[in-house]
Design a protein around this motif. Structure first.
Motif, PDB file in Angstrom:
ATOM      1  N   VAL A  96       0.738  -1.197   0.061  1.00  0.00           N
ATOM      2  CA  VAL A  96      -0.044   0.033   0.026  1.00  0.00           C
ATOM      3  C   VAL A  96       1.031   1.182  -0.108  1.00  0.00           C
ATOM      4  O   VAL A  96       1.836   1.220   0.548  1.00  0.00           O
ATOM      5  N   THR A  97       0.409   2.158  -0.700  1.00  0.00           N
ATOM      6  CA  THR A  97       1.252   3.547  -0.672  1.00  0.00           C
ATOM      7  C   THR A  97       0.208   4.523  -1.017  1.00  0.00           C
ATOM      8  O   THR A  97      -0.685   4.537  -1.412  1.00  0.00           O
ATOM      9  N   ARG A  98       0.587   6.049  -0.794  1.00  0.00           N
ATOM     10  CA  ARG A  98      -0.199   7.109  -0.972  1.00  0.00           C
ATOM     11  C   ARG A  98       0.507   7.950  -1.958  1.00  0.00           C
ATOM     12  O   ARG A  98       1.831   8.054  -1.802  1.00  0.00           O
ATOM     13  N   THR A  99      -0.121   8.681  -2.666  1.00  0.00           N
ATOM     14  CA  THR A  99       0.339   9.529  -3.746  1.00  0.00           C
ATOM     15  C   THR A  99      -0.363  10.663  -3.933  1.00  0.00           C
ATOM     16  O   THR A  99      -1.204  10.943  -3.401  1.00  0.00           O
ATOM     17  N   SER A 100       0.133  11.579  -4.727  1.00  0.00           N
ATOM     18  CA  SER A 100      -0.529  13.108  -4.900  1.00  0.00           C
ATOM     19  C   SER A 100      -1.366  13.066  -6.128  1.00  0.00           C
ATOM     20  O   SER A 100      -2.323  14.076  -6.129  1.00  0.00           O
TER      21      SER A 100
ATOM     22  N   ASP B 136       6.910  17.662 -14.618  1.00  0.00           N
ATOM     23  CA  ASP B 136       5.673  16.887 -13.750  1.00  0.00           C
ATOM     24  C   ASP B 136       6.324  16.922 -12.374  1.00  0.00           C
ATOM     25  O   ASP B 136       7.623  16.279 -12.342  1.00  0.00           O
ATOM     26  N   ILE B 137       5.678  17.010 -11.277  1.00  0.00           N
ATOM     27  CA  ILE B 137       5.904  16.569  -9.975  1.00  0.00           C
ATOM     28  C   ILE B 137       4.891  15.751  -9.437  1.00  0.00           C
ATOM     29  O   ILE B 137       3.550  16.080  -9.639  1.00  0.00           O
ATOM     30  N   TYR B 138       5.285  14.549  -8.981  1.00  0.00           N
ATOM     31  CA  TYR B 138       4.359  13.663  -8.253  1.00  0.00           C
ATOM     32  C   TYR B 138       5.024  12.991  -6.965  1.00  0.00           C
ATOM     33  O   TYR B 138       6.063  12.763  -6.857  1.00  0.00           O
ATOM     34  N   PHE B 139       4.207  13.171  -6.052  1.00  0.00           N
ATOM     35  CA  PHE B 139       4.654  12.924  -4.741  1.00  0.00           C
ATOM     36  C   PHE B 139       4.155  11.721  -4.142  1.00  0.00           C
ATOM     37  O   PHE B 139       2.904  11.042  -4.781  1.00  0.00           O
TER      38      PHE B 139
ATOM     39  N   THR C 284      15.213  10.967   6.447  1.00  0.00           N
ATOM     40  CA  THR C 284      15.634  12.215   5.649  1.00  0.00           C
ATOM     41  C   THR C 284      14.960  12.068   4.189  1.00  0.00           C
ATOM     42  O   THR C 284      14.890  12.904   3.366  1.00  0.00           O
ATOM     43  N   ASP C 285      14.154  10.636   4.112  1.00  0.00           N
ATOM     44  CA  ASP C 285      13.452  10.465   3.121  1.00  0.00           C
ATOM     45  C   ASP C 285      12.094  11.577   2.506  1.00  0.00           C
ATOM     46  O   ASP C 285      11.653  11.521   1.798  1.00  0.00           O
TER      47      ASP C 285
ATOM     48  N   PRO D 260       7.424  12.004   1.011  1.00  0.00           N
ATOM     49  CA  PRO D 260       6.424  12.691   1.686  1.00  0.00           C
ATOM     50  C   PRO D 260       6.350  14.058   2.316  1.00  0.00           C
ATOM     51  O   PRO D 260       5.588  14.636   2.641  1.00  0.00           O
ATOM     52  N   GLY D 261       7.359  14.695   1.896  1.00  0.00           N
ATOM     53  CA  GLY D 261       7.363  16.123   2.206  1.00  0.00           C
ATOM     54  C   GLY D 261       6.718  16.901   1.237  1.00  0.00           C
ATOM     55  O   GLY D 261       6.309  18.253   1.616  1.00  0.00           O
TER      56      GLY D 261
END
Length: 795
Positions: free
Chosen positions: A495-499, A526-529, A555-556, A613-614
């Motif tokens: 499982v993960t979360r994204t923007s 493109d920026i994708y978190f 630090t990730d 995750p920032g």
């Protein structure tokens, strides 16, 4: 004067009666003529209805010519790119400072839950300024058009949305709960949106309400919504574009290079494709293709009529000769034959209208859009009549001039001879007809090949067993609990979360700096978190380094993964460990992944930064456990989501299904092209079948004598067939280079496209010859096997 009118009336009635008798006498050929025209006209009507619907997008607004969308433009990796998203501050600023702009509205589309009593529905809500109702012609059934959005908590529902939420109750002035917490009041019911508009929403709420929730990002740096303006009728849009071009730069001390321009709303649907800052096409290309197909199908049907009419000319030579001897002038004969064409076209036209009306529901389902023929509209019937008259003129002009040109002396003395030239008008028409058919076969095959080519393209990640769910109310704060329970229950393997979903790119950014970058060269990416386990969950292909892992590496939070395209632009010798400055913060590169398709599968992959995750999140991705049944996984997942997010339903989407939606437009193009190509072939073969039948009928005595003299069935079949097969071969040689040129031009509109193989033209050539052989062989064999004695006696 009265006598002249009576004479003309009697002549008209006589000609009409004669025409109907001729049609009845030539039953088989009349049926072929009417059937061919009917099918061709019905196909053209269906296509023109779709073309008109596409062309008419947002042209129904009373202020149509004064309505413009605000667009943004900036240099993107060496080229000017355009997009229709703007800053939330743009609308109020241009309205205040430019008197030529008399009204503006901002529009932000979101999916939100609206609740009334025990009903909770997820609807598309458009947050707009009050000027929206005055600018656009979306009439209210209930409520005041001028004041319905004046209050901050106003709510306008469409008819369908109102019915879903309130049933048969009167919704006016009732309170509705927005996203569980907030109350809005119904102040208007809007007539359902027409099919031909770029707007799609179920409800309207003032943008001030959206702002009160803290959701409106009022920043000149961010393009977060759409802005529309209404100009004064006398305003010069070019002057305004010059004035507002640098408005973003002016408000950001030249730090943001984005330019602003106004683009006509009535062009946005058809001309949405820009190259280097200039509109170059879009859906207009599809309209041109299908307008051409409609014209070709109609022309092919008309060619059938021309060929059969001229082929049977020898049956009517004596009639023409007698009429001319009795004083008939050529103009009157032309009018008579044109009248016959008009009668056939009228019969075929009304049959075609009926067939098109019957097929419209299935046709609408096929293209995924509700279309209709407005039979109660007088303009529709006027256009239909004009269409029929045009078809009659197109189909009947050549036969009318041809038949009326016979010389009476030669006709009556039976010295009139059939044409013996190498290329007669009739042969030329057959060549033209089959050239169109061969062209459409090649075009359809190439369209299908292009779609399959894009579908087989490596998308760069694994879509199988992958679902996603948008963040709602408590999902974000309970993410870790949801994630842990999905894994511990065996529902998910990761499982993960994204923007954003893996099938959509929502965010781009500029102002990126790295060691060796040129500060004067603006690069947009493109920026994708993402969060931990993104690569494991999505199956993205890691080329260098590692996945982001906030649990192991604290630090990730500011870690970056580059895609291949971004790595090439940054030109790092070794990207791992490099520092990239973004939004005033330093981010460190931990990995490089293979390019994956976030946007169109027909476009080149753009450079992308995948941040840790920032950043921000609004989507959760779940890799389901493939060892379990899908239905069991989804049931358990639903229980978990309801446990930690009880006020909202479990609304997931399969990534593979969403990815398949990227091919919808091309699939529609392929489906329509295939269907209408088959119709084109059928109509062409119908005419060829009738021509062979008529040729066999007129040469019965010749065939009978040849058989008596010892000619075999094979020789007679060859005799009757070779002329038409030669014409089809000519068509193949003409159509092939034209199709190669046209389809190469079409493919060049895609950055990622297939090639056109040489063997396709050979295959289509043999297919065309095979179709022609099958069409003519039955009639040829029938004529060749007939009793020769009977043929000679009945001559």
């Amino acid at each position: 004067m009265l006598r002249s009118e009576m004479k003309e009336s009697l002549m008209f009635m006589y000609n009409l009666k004669f025409t109907l008798r001729t049609l009845r006498r030539d039953g088989f050929y009349s049926i072929i003529n009417i059937a061919g025209l009917s099918i061709g006209m019905a196909a053209a009507i269906l296509l023109f209805v779709w073309v008109y619907n596409e062309w008419s997008y947002d042209r129904f607004h009373k202020n149509e010519k004064q309505l413009y969308g605000a667009w943004s433009r900036a240099e993107y990796n060496g080229q000017l790119k355009c997009w229709n998203w703007t800053s939330a501050l743009l609308g109020p600023a241009v309205k205040e400072n430019y008197p030529e702009i008399i009204e503006t509205t901002r529009v932000s589309f979101n999916k939100n839950y609206l609740m009334f009593e025990d009903k909770k529905l997820n609807m598309v809500v458009a947050f707009v300024d009050p000027g929206f109702m005055n600018m656009f012609s979306f009439p209210l059934i209930h409520g005041n058009q001028e004041t319905a959005l004046n209050e901050i908590n106003s709510l306008i529902l469409t008819e369908t949305a109102s019915k879903r939420l309130f049933g048969n109750e009167d919704p006016m002035n009732k309170d509705v709960t927005f996203e569980i917490k907030h109350s809005v009041t119904v102040t208007g019911i809007m007539k359902n949106l027409p099919q031909n508009t770029c707007f799609e929403f179920d409800a309207l709420i003032p943008i001030t309400f959206y702002k009160s929730l803290g959701e409106l990002n009022e920043n000149w740096e961010n393009n977060t919504l759409r802005t529309f303006v209404q100009l004064h009728p006398d305003a010069d849009v070019e002057n305004i574009n010059r004035d507002i071009c640098n408005i973003i730069k002016e408000h950001t001390n030249n730090q943001n290079p984005i330019e602003t321009f106004l683009y006509p709303l009535n062009k946005s649907h058809l001309y949405s494709k820009f190259e280097n800052g200039k509109p170059t096409g879009g859906r207009i290309d599809m309209l041109r293709i299908f307008s051409l197909i409609a014209v070709l199908i109609l022309l092919i049907a008309c060619i059938n009529f021309m060929n059969l009419s001229t082929a049977r000319s020898e049956k009517r030579t004596k009639e023409v000769g007698v009429r001319k001897v009795m004083g008939g002038k050529r103009p009157s004969l032309i009018l008579q034959f044109m009248g016959e064409s008009l009668v056939v076209s009228l019969i075929a036209g009304f049959i075609a209208l009926f067939v098109a009306w019957l097929l419209m529901p299935a046709y609408s389902s096929l293209i995924g859009k509700t279309l209709n023929m407005d039979l109660a509209n007088g303009w529709f019937w006027l256009c239909a009549l004009a269409f029929i008259l045009f078809t009659a003129l197109l189909a009947g002009s050549y036969p009318a001039f041809y038949l009326s040109s016979f010389q009476p002396i030669k006709v009556i003395k039976r010295t009139f001879k059939r044409e013996k030239t190498l290329i007669t008008p009739r042969k030329l028409l057959v060549i033209v007809q089959f050239t169109f058919a061969i062209f459409l076969i090649i075009a359809t095959l190439i369209i299908n090949r292009q779609i399959r080519y894009a579908q087989s393209r490596d998308n760069g990640y694994n879509k199988d067993q992958l679902i996603y769910h948008a963040f709602q109310e408590d999902i974000e704060k309970n993410y870790e609990l949801i994630r842990n329970e999905l894994l511990s229950s065996g529902v998910a393997v990761s499982v993960t979360r994204t923007s954003a979903p893996m099938t959509e790119g929502w965010n781009t950014t500029m102002g990126i700096e790295w060691k060796g970058s040129n500060p004067n060269n603006q690069i947009m990416m493109d920026i994708y978190f993402v969060d931990s386990d993104w690569i494991k969950t999505t199956g993205a292909v890691l080329l260098q380094g590692r996945d982001i892992d906030i649990h192991t590496y604290s630090t990730d939070a500011n870690a970056l993964i580059l895609n291949e395209s971004a790595e090439k632009i940054m030109n790092f010798d070794n990207p791992i460990g490099q520092t990239v400055r973004l939004w005033g913060q330093d981010w460190h590169v931990v990995g490089v992944v293979k390019d994956f398709i976030l946007h169109s599968p027909y476009s080149e992959t753009v450079p992308m930064l995948i941040g840790g995750p920032g950043g921000f999140f609004n989507t959760i991705h779940i890799k389901l456990n493939g060892t379990n049944r899908m239905s069991d996984n989804l049931k358990k997942a639903e229980k978990i989501f309801r446990k930690y997010n009880p006020n909202y339903p479990f609304e997931y989407k399969f990534v593979d299904e969403e990815y398949a939606h990227k091919f919808e437009e091309e699939n529609t193009l392929n489906t329509l092209a295939t269907g209408f190509t088959i119709l084109t072939i059928f109509i062409s073969c119908l005419g060829l079948f009738a021509l062979v039948a008529y040729m066999a009928e007129t040469r019965r005595k010749e065939i009978g004598i040849r058989k008596v003299l010892g000619a075999s069935v094979r020789k007679i079949v060859t005799l009757l067939s070779k002329e038409f097969l030669i014409l089809v071969i000519y068509s193949i040689f003409i159509a092939s280079p034209i199709a190669w040129w046209a389809m190469n031009k079409w493919l060049s509109g895609y950055a990622y496209h297939t090639n056109i193989p040489w063997w396709m033209f050979i295959g289509v050539g043999f297919l065309g010859i095979g179709i022609a052989i099958l069409t003519v062989s039955w009639q040829a064999i029938k004529a060749a096997t007939a009793n020769p004695v009977k043929s000679i006696k009945t001559e």
